[in-house]
Design a protein around this motif. Structure first.
Motif, PDB file in Angstrom:
ATOM      1  N   ILE A  86       0.871  -1.180   0.000  1.00  0.00           N
ATOM      2  CA  ILE A  86       0.000   0.000   0.000  1.00  0.00           C
ATOM      3  C   ILE A  86       0.901   1.220   0.000  1.00  0.00           C
ATOM      4  N   ARG A  87       0.666   2.117  -0.972  1.00  0.00           N
ATOM      5  CA  ARG A  87       1.487   3.319  -1.077  1.00  0.00           C
ATOM      6  C   ARG A  87       0.618   4.558  -0.936  1.00  0.00           C
ATOM      7  N   ASP A  88       1.226   5.608  -0.398  1.00  0.00           N
ATOM      8  CA  ASP A  88       0.515   6.880  -0.294  1.00  0.00           C
ATOM      9  C   ASP A  88       0.839   7.750  -1.507  1.00  0.00           C
ATOM     10  N   GLU A  89       0.301   8.961  -1.514  1.00  0.00           N
ATOM     11  CA  GLU A  89       0.487   9.867  -2.652  1.00  0.00           C
ATOM     12  C   GLU A  89       1.953  10.212  -2.874  1.00  0.00           C
ATOM     13  N   ALA A  90       2.766  10.157  -1.821  1.00  0.00           N
ATOM     14  CA  ALA A  90       4.191  10.481  -1.926  1.00  0.00           C
ATOM     15  C   ALA A  90       5.021   9.270  -2.356  1.00  0.00           C
ATOM     16  N   GLY A  91       4.367   8.113  -2.539  1.00  0.00           N
ATOM     17  CA  GLY A  91       5.085   6.912  -2.951  1.00  0.00           C
ATOM     18  C   GLY A  91       5.618   6.081  -1.802  1.00  0.00           C
ATOM     19  N   ARG A  92       5.374   6.549  -0.565  1.00  0.00           N
ATOM     20  CA  ARG A  92       5.823   5.773   0.591  1.00  0.00           C
ATOM     21  C   ARG A  92       4.976   4.513   0.736  1.00  0.00           C
ATOM     22  N   MET A  93       5.535   3.507   1.385  1.00  0.00           N
ATOM     23  CA  MET A  93       4.878   2.211   1.552  1.00  0.00           C
ATOM     24  C   MET A  93       4.545   1.980   3.017  1.00  0.00           C
ATOM     25  N   LEU A  94       3.345   1.478   3.264  1.00  0.00           N
ATOM     26  CA  LEU A  94       2.896   1.192   4.620  1.00  0.00           C
ATOM     27  C   LEU A  94       3.482  -0.126   5.104  1.00  0.00           C
ATOM     28  N   VAL A  95       4.059  -0.101   6.306  1.00  0.00           N
ATOM     29  CA  VAL A  95       4.508  -1.315   6.979  1.00  0.00           C
ATOM     30  C   VAL A  95       3.907  -1.330   8.379  1.00  0.00           C
ATOM     31  N   VAL A  96       3.764  -2.531   8.923  1.00  0.00           N
ATOM     32  CA  VAL A  96       3.141  -2.695  10.233  1.00  0.00           C
ATOM     33  C   VAL A  96       4.031  -3.554  11.125  1.00  0.00           C
ATOM     34  N   ARG A  97       3.890  -3.346  12.433  1.00  0.00           N
ATOM     35  CA  ARG A  97       4.596  -4.165  13.420  1.00  0.00           C
ATOM     36  C   ARG A  97       3.569  -4.763  14.370  1.00  0.00           C
ATOM     37  N   PHE A 154       9.079  -4.988  11.226  1.00  0.00           N
ATOM     38  CA  PHE A 154       8.000  -4.442  10.398  1.00  0.00           C
ATOM     39  C   PHE A 154       7.816  -5.295   9.150  1.00  0.00           C
ATOM     40  N   MET A 155       6.581  -5.374   8.695  1.00  0.00           N
ATOM     41  CA  MET A 155       6.228  -6.178   7.520  1.00  0.00           C
ATOM     42  C   MET A 155       5.047  -5.539   6.810  1.00  0.00           C
ATOM     43  N   LYS A 156       4.665  -6.142   5.690  1.00  0.00           N
ATOM     44  CA  LYS A 156       3.491  -5.657   4.960  1.00  0.00           C
ATOM     45  C   LYS A 156       2.228  -6.094   5.692  1.00  0.00           C
ATOM     46  N   ALA A 211       9.844 -14.000   9.866  1.00  0.00           N
ATOM     47  CA  ALA A 211      10.462 -13.032  10.780  1.00  0.00           C
ATOM     48  C   ALA A 211      10.240 -13.389  12.242  1.00  0.00           C
ATOM     49  N   ASN A 212       9.075 -13.916  12.567  1.00  0.00           N
ATOM     50  CA  ASN A 212       8.718 -14.126  13.972  1.00  0.00           C
ATOM     51  C   ASN A 212       8.492 -15.579  14.353  1.00  0.00           C
ATOM     52  N   GLU A 213       8.678 -16.496  13.416  1.00  0.00           N
ATOM     53  CA  GLU A 213       8.488 -17.915  13.684  1.00  0.00           C
ATOM     54  C   GLU A 213       9.754 -18.657  13.276  1.00  0.00           C
ATOM     55  N   PRO A 214      10.713 -18.818  14.206  1.00  0.00           N
ATOM     56  CA  PRO A 214      11.977 -19.476  13.869  1.00  0.00           C
ATOM     57  C   PRO A 214      11.743 -20.863  13.260  1.00  0.00           C
ATOM     58  N   PRO A 232      14.586   2.526   2.841  1.00  0.00           N
ATOM     59  CA  PRO A 232      13.790   2.357   4.060  1.00  0.00           C
ATOM     60  C   PRO A 232      14.471   2.796   5.347  1.00  0.00           C
ATOM     61  N   GLY A 233      15.750   3.074   5.304  1.00  0.00           N
ATOM     62  CA  GLY A 233      16.447   3.521   6.503  1.00  0.00           C
ATOM     63  C   GLY A 233      16.747   2.369   7.449  1.00  0.00           C
ATOM     64  N   ASP A 234      16.790   2.673   8.742  1.00  0.00           N
ATOM     65  CA  ASP A 234      17.196   1.694   9.753  1.00  0.00           C
ATOM     66  C   ASP A 234      16.048   0.891  10.336  1.00  0.00           C
ATOM     67  N   ILE A 235      14.853   1.064   9.836  1.00  0.00           N
ATOM     68  CA  ILE A 235      13.699   0.356  10.380  1.00  0.00           C
ATOM     69  C   ILE A 235      13.909  -1.159  10.201  1.00  0.00           C
ATOM     70  N   PRO A 236      13.676  -1.959  11.250  1.00  0.00           N
ATOM     71  CA  PRO A 236      13.883  -3.411  11.119  1.00  0.00           C
ATOM     72  C   PRO A 236      12.780  -4.045  10.272  1.00  0.00           C
ATOM     73  N   LEU A 237      13.168  -4.592   9.128  1.00  0.00           N
ATOM     74  CA  LEU A 237      12.207  -5.160   8.186  1.00  0.00           C
ATOM     75  C   LEU A 237      12.325  -6.683   8.125  1.00  0.00           C
ATOM     76  N   ALA A 238      11.185  -7.328   7.944  1.00  0.00           N
ATOM     77  CA  ALA A 238      11.145  -8.777   7.795  1.00  0.00           C
ATOM     78  C   ALA A 238      11.909  -9.184   6.535  1.00  0.00           C
TER      79      ALA A 238
END
Length: 130
Positions: free
Chosen positions: A13-24, A31-33, A74-77, A111-117
């Protein structure tokens, strides 16, 4: 040994600026989709619409398949996650609901330093190549 796989459906999901939504999710640091597992009898879009409503309070308007992706969970070894990922348009203001504790909007190209799956990184590489 057969790998243990979690099948899910997720949304880019992207906003008008092209950024993408991630959730934790609550109790995690990654963070993941948005999206999740299908319930019995659900097809991809039915499951995706339900998950988006439950997790972020948005209504799915339309979705186009980006592809099928696979990565270590990411969360289920010890598990692999397999995702049907859709480019989705939604309506409504995204909010952290149900098991979602935090939302963030990231630049998919930086995406910077945000921890991503791991799965997020695979999808971001695909988006960058497109």
């Amino acid at each position: 040994m057969t790998p243990r796989t979690i099948d899910i459906v997720t949304a880019v999901i992207r906003d008008e600026a092209g950024r993408m939504l991630v959730v934790r999710k609550r109790g995690t640091a990654i963070f993941m989709k948005p999206g999740g597992k299908r319930e019995p009898g659900e097809d991809d879009l039915t499951a995706l619409a339900r998950e988006l409503e439950e997790e972020i309070g948005c209504r799915l308007i339309d979705a186009t398949l980006l592809g099928a992706f696979e990565a270590p969970a990411a969360n289920e070894p010890g598990f692999t996650v397999r995702s049907a990922t859709y480019l989705a348009r939604v309506e409504g203001e995204a909010a952290a609901l149900a098991e979602i504790e935090e939302l963030a909007w990231i630049d998919p190209a930086a995406p910077g330093d945000i921890p991503l799956a791991p799965l997020m990184r695979v999808v971001l590489a695909r988006l960058a190549a497109a």
